[in-house]
Write an enzyme that holds these catalytic residues in place. Structure first.
Site, mmCIF file in Angstrom:
data_model
loop_
_atom_site.group_PDB
_atom_site.id
_atom_site.type_symbol
_atom_site.label_atom_id
_atom_site.label_comp_id
_atom_site.label_asym_id
_atom_site.label_seq_id
_atom_site.Cartn_x
_atom_site.Cartn_y
_atom_site.Cartn_z
ATOM 1 C CB ALA A 143 0.300 47.035 8.007
ATOM 2 N NE ARG B 167 6.447 46.742 1.636
ATOM 3 C CZ ARG B 167 6.030 47.981 1.839
ATOM 4 N NH1 ARG B 167 5.084 48.219 2.729
ATOM 5 N NH2 ARG B 167 6.551 48.997 1.169
ATOM 6 C CG ASP C 216 -5.320 52.018 11.969
ATOM 7 O OD1 ASP C 216 -5.144 52.396 13.148
ATOM 8 O OD2 ASP C 216 -4.776 51.013 11.488
ATOM 9 C CG HIS D 277 4.141 56.263 7.982
ATOM 10 N ND1 HIS D 277 4.247 54.893 7.871
ATOM 11 C CD2 HIS D 277 5.405 56.740 7.890
ATOM 12 C CE1 HIS D 277 5.534 54.559 7.723
ATOM 13 N NE2 HIS D 277 6.241 55.661 7.740
ATOM 14 C CB CYS E 99 -10.631 79.381 1.199
ATOM 15 S SG CYS E 99 -9.509 77.951 1.095
ATOM 16 C CB THR F 51 6.401 46.457 11.288
ATOM 17 O OG1 THR F 51 7.247 47.047 10.299
ATOM 18 C CG2 THR F 51 7.176 46.330 12.598
#
Length: 243
Positions: free
Chosen positions: A26, A38, A108, A123, A155, A193
């Site tokens: 992030a 975080r 992103d 992710h 649908c 990270t």
């Protein structure tokens, strides 16, 4: 070692490497205005009816889809965000034949927006959304401008983001690709990270080289085994790389 010396050592490592893999979290996108879960100003420190970790879980998505999408549209769809210097330099380094792959925990799509080609999204991505009934594809704009639970135009089924929620497993093919690139790399740069989220964080253990660089503003569990630790903003550091 002084920061200037560390930066110089990092630049020399990049110059001498031609099989670099970047593993990012992030913190790579915070300089583009996307909140980190975080960090002090991140989503975990804001107030909601439920904690973000609960809202972004498979169980919550199934039980409270409208509340899930209200949060998802407000906090996860940052479609106006632009790539920062870290994204741009990584794309340039890939074009120059030095970066072989980017392994990212981010959803992103900013690496691709900057021009990177080999991006392994552990992710998933907010830019891919599928009808759970007929698997029709929808982009992020469709989700952003829909109301309540987005429905398939073909649908009428519910549309789900191709994002790995808590309680869901990672895509096995993406994991295997990440292991391959990391195990072959002559330099592994880990940036933005805390290496707290598994199984993604465990992938760095496959690196076998001696140029393991950690760039993160706070300490990580791998600091002691890294060859170089730079506690600074990634974009600021990458701006110094000549390509």
């Amino acid at each position: 070692m002084a920061e200037a010396e560390k930066v110089q050592q990092f630049l020399e490592m990049v110059e001498k490497s031609d099989n670099i893999v970047f593993f990012g979290g992030a913190g790579v996108s915070t300089e583009s205005g996307i909140p980190d879960f975080r960090s002090v100003d991140g989503l975990y420190h804001q107030q909601y009816d439920y904690p973000p970790e609960m809202i972004l879980s498979h169980t919550f998505y199934r039980q409270n889809p409208e509340e899930f999408y209200r949060f998802y549209r407000n906090k996860m769809l940052c479609l106006d965000a632009e790539p920062n210097m870290a994204h741009k330099k990584l794309a340039e380094l890939e074009q120059a034949g030095k970066v072989r792959a980017i392994v990212t925990q981010n959803i992103d799509g900013l690496h691709q927006k900057a021009g990177s080609k080999t991006v392994l999204e552990l992710h998933g991505s907010v830019h891919r959304n599928y009808c759970e009934s007929c698997h029709a594809f929808y982009d992020a704009e469709y989700i952003l401008h829909s109301q309540g639970v987005p429905k398939c135009e073909a649908c009428g089924g519910d549309i789900k983001p191709d994002v790995v929620l808590y309680e869901e497993g990672l895509d096995n093919h993406t994991i295997q690709e990440a292991i391959y690139y990391i195990s072959q790399a002559d330099m592994l740069i880990i940036g933005g990270t805390s290496l707290a989220v598994y199984p993604a964080a465990g992938l760095v253990d496959y690196y076998q080289g001696n140029k393991l660089v950690l760039i993160n503003k706070t300490a990580t569990t791998k600091d002691s085994s890294a060859d170089l630790v730079l506690p600074m903003a990634i974009g600021e550091l990458f701006a110094k790389i000549p390509v």
